[in-house]
Design an enzyme around this catalytic site. Structure first.
Site, PDB file in Angstrom:
ATOM      1  CG  ASP A  40     -76.194 -34.324 -21.579  1.00 62.26           C
ATOM      2  OD1 ASP A  40     -77.406 -34.124 -21.570  1.00 62.26           O
ATOM      3  OD2 ASP A  40     -75.692 -35.469 -21.513  1.00 62.26           O
ATOM      4  CD  GLN A  56     -73.751 -33.825 -26.379  1.00 61.04           C
ATOM      5  OE1 GLN A  56     -74.326 -34.656 -27.046  1.00 61.04           O
ATOM      6  NE2 GLN A  56     -72.456 -33.616 -26.474  1.00 61.04           N
ATOM      7  NE  ARG A 167     -75.450 -42.517 -22.785  1.00 61.62           N
ATOM      8  CZ  ARG A 167     -76.162 -43.616 -22.998  1.00 61.62           C
ATOM      9  NH1 ARG A 167     -75.657 -44.600 -23.725  1.00 61.62           N
ATOM     10  NH2 ARG A 167     -77.377 -43.746 -22.476  1.00 61.62           N
ATOM     11  CG  ASP A 168     -72.373 -39.579 -20.579  1.00 61.93           C
ATOM     12  OD1 ASP A 168     -72.322 -39.259 -21.782  1.00 61.93           O
ATOM     13  OD2 ASP A 168     -73.419 -39.978 -20.031  1.00 61.93           O
TER      14      ASP A 168
END
Length: 469
Positions: A40, A56, A167-168
């Site tokens: 990502d 990532q 998440r994120d």
């Protein structure tokens, strides 16, 4: 930097030094890792006049592993400099991975928000129990060094209706308040986004859950709220879509909903539109340039896709980013096109009509305009076919063995009432195809034995550009 981070830094530098950087499929103008695994895009922003892209990164395992944040910078979004690792999993609240997040720039500071991943030892399913999804903040004043990490939220700060899969984070500001959106999976296996609000960027209060009326997938990853032209959009990478419409598409999808109304009040989400119809596109993130263009970069890969094999694994690395795309709005439609900075790297080789044949050029752009009803067909590397007929555009490989150019891929397609323009952007091991000025896009990795471009479009104008490194 604590002892764990120092040791990880030494080990990362060691494996990067061992990477040759000379293998045959390394990209020329796409951001990719020095070695190991990339997925990502994270923390995309312009800070102090420079474009920053974090990602990532698993430098120790080309098939994925412990996640760090790699870091690159660029002045033109074409030529990228590796800046080393920015964030290591070196605290109790991110010890199993510095997962995805974003950058928010304000008052001369870069605020990096991300998910700190922790997986507890034990007999857990890691969906309903056994996982910590911590929201973490670190701040930089120079884009190179980062403050001690702050744990902002943990599982108990999220609504009881969701699983451990939260998440994120993505942060923006409207008026006097800051808003954060995060992806989630509910206990009823419904994909959703969670909205939080803050007055100081650190203390966050849960505001609401955003989702569709009917269940649409079981998990929404990398959600993002965008405004462009007269449109509002909610982008999300959705896992768990089933049914006839999705059976011949990727295992997971990346797309957007138009937002009617206001996410802070009454709203309704439109049908889901894919950002990309090709084989390799996931987890996109956008940012604004200094001249207020909206730029999107995605991961040119696909998680949980065992039928595909990346040929670069043999050389110790895997995956890259898509080329940065400028998102514009025209007549109520979102368009995607390669950023204009690429033009400075292009050298016109020829302009022809009807048919084009070129060999042994690895990095190129083909522009085909004024396509008639006679149709369009292209074959790249003697294996990757692009074809339009009967209202459908197809990207497919002529042979689908895992050891070949396709890496095991077959076909992707999209309905398109009419085709009048095609742009093909090819790097050493990737192809991105933009149709009708960016109405639809197809992206894929490929691994040519022979570099060759054959394009047929009777009555059309074809231009071939060499892209210089």
């Amino acid at each position: 930097m604590n002892v764990l981070a120092k040791d990880l830094k030494k080990q990362t530098e060691l494996v990067e030094q061992m990477a040759s950087g000379t293998d045959r499929f390394r990209q020329h103008f796409h951001l990719m890792p020095v070695t190991g695994w990339l997925n990502d895009p994270n923390g995309l922003c312009v800070f102090q006049g420079v474009c920053h892209a974090f990602y990532q990164y698993s430098p120790f395992d080309a098939e994925g592993g412990l996640k760090l944040w790699g870091h690159c910078t660029s002045e033109n979004m074409v030529d990228w400099r590796q800046e080393g690792v920015a964030l290591y999993p070196d605290t109790p609240f991110d010890c199993h991975g510095v997962y995805s997040g974003n950058a928010f720039v304000e008052d001369g500071r870069m605020y990096l928000y991300y998910t700190g991943n922790v997986k507890l030892d034990g007999n857990y399913d890691y969906i309903h129990a056994g996982r910590e999804g911590n929201t973490v903040l670190t701040v930089s004043e120079d884009g190179k060094t980062f403050s001690p990490k702050k744990l902002l939220m943990r599982n108990g700060d999220y609504p009881e209706s969701v699983t451990c899969h939260v998440r994120d984070p993505k942060v923006w500001k409207t008026g006097d308040y800051y808003y954060m959106i995060q992806g989630a999976r509910t206990k009823e296996d419904q994909g959703a986004a969670l909205l939080f609000v803050s007055s100081d960027k650190e203390k966050w209060t849960y505001f609401r859950q955003i989702t569709t009326r009917e269940t649409f997938g079981y998990m929404w990853e990398c959600p993002e709220y965008v405004e462009i032209g007269g449109k509002k959009g909610l982008s999300a990478s959705v896992q768990g879509l089933t049914g006839e419409e999705w059976k011949n598409k990727n295992v997971y999808q990346s797309g957007y909903f138009y937002v009617e109304g206001d996410l802070l009040g009454e709203y309704q989400l439109s049908e889901y539109h894919l950002w990309d119809y090709g084989f390799d596109f996931y987890a996109p993130q956008s940012f604004r340039t200094e001249d207020d263009r909206l730029i999107q970069i995605g991961w040119m890969g696909m998680p949980d896709c065992p039928e595909h094999t990346n040929q670069t694994l043999a050389d110790g690395w895997q995956h890259c980013f898509t080329f940065p795309r400028e998102i514009t709005e025209k007549d109520g439609m979102l368009l995607q096109n390669p950023v204009r900075e690429l033009d400075e790297k292009k050298e016109l080789v020829c302009t022809v009509g009807d048919r084009l044949h070129k060999e042994q050029i690895k990095t190129f752009e083909v522009d085909v305009k004024y396509i008639s009803e006679a149709g369009f067909r292209a074959v790249l590397a003697e294996e990757l076919a692009l074809e339009y007929r009967e209202g459908c555009f197809r990207m497919y490989f002529l042979h689908t063995d895992k050891e070949g150019v396709s890496g095991g891929r077959s076909m992707r397609c999209a309905e398109l009432p009419k085709l009048w323009e095609v742009k093909i952007l090819a790097d050493v091991s990737s192809v991105e195809v933009f149709l009708n000025g960016g109405e639809a896009v197809f992206s894929t990795r490929y691994y040519p034995d022979t570099y060759r471009a054959e394009v047929e479009a009777p009555g059309a104008e074809l231009r071939f550009w060499n892209i210089q490194k």
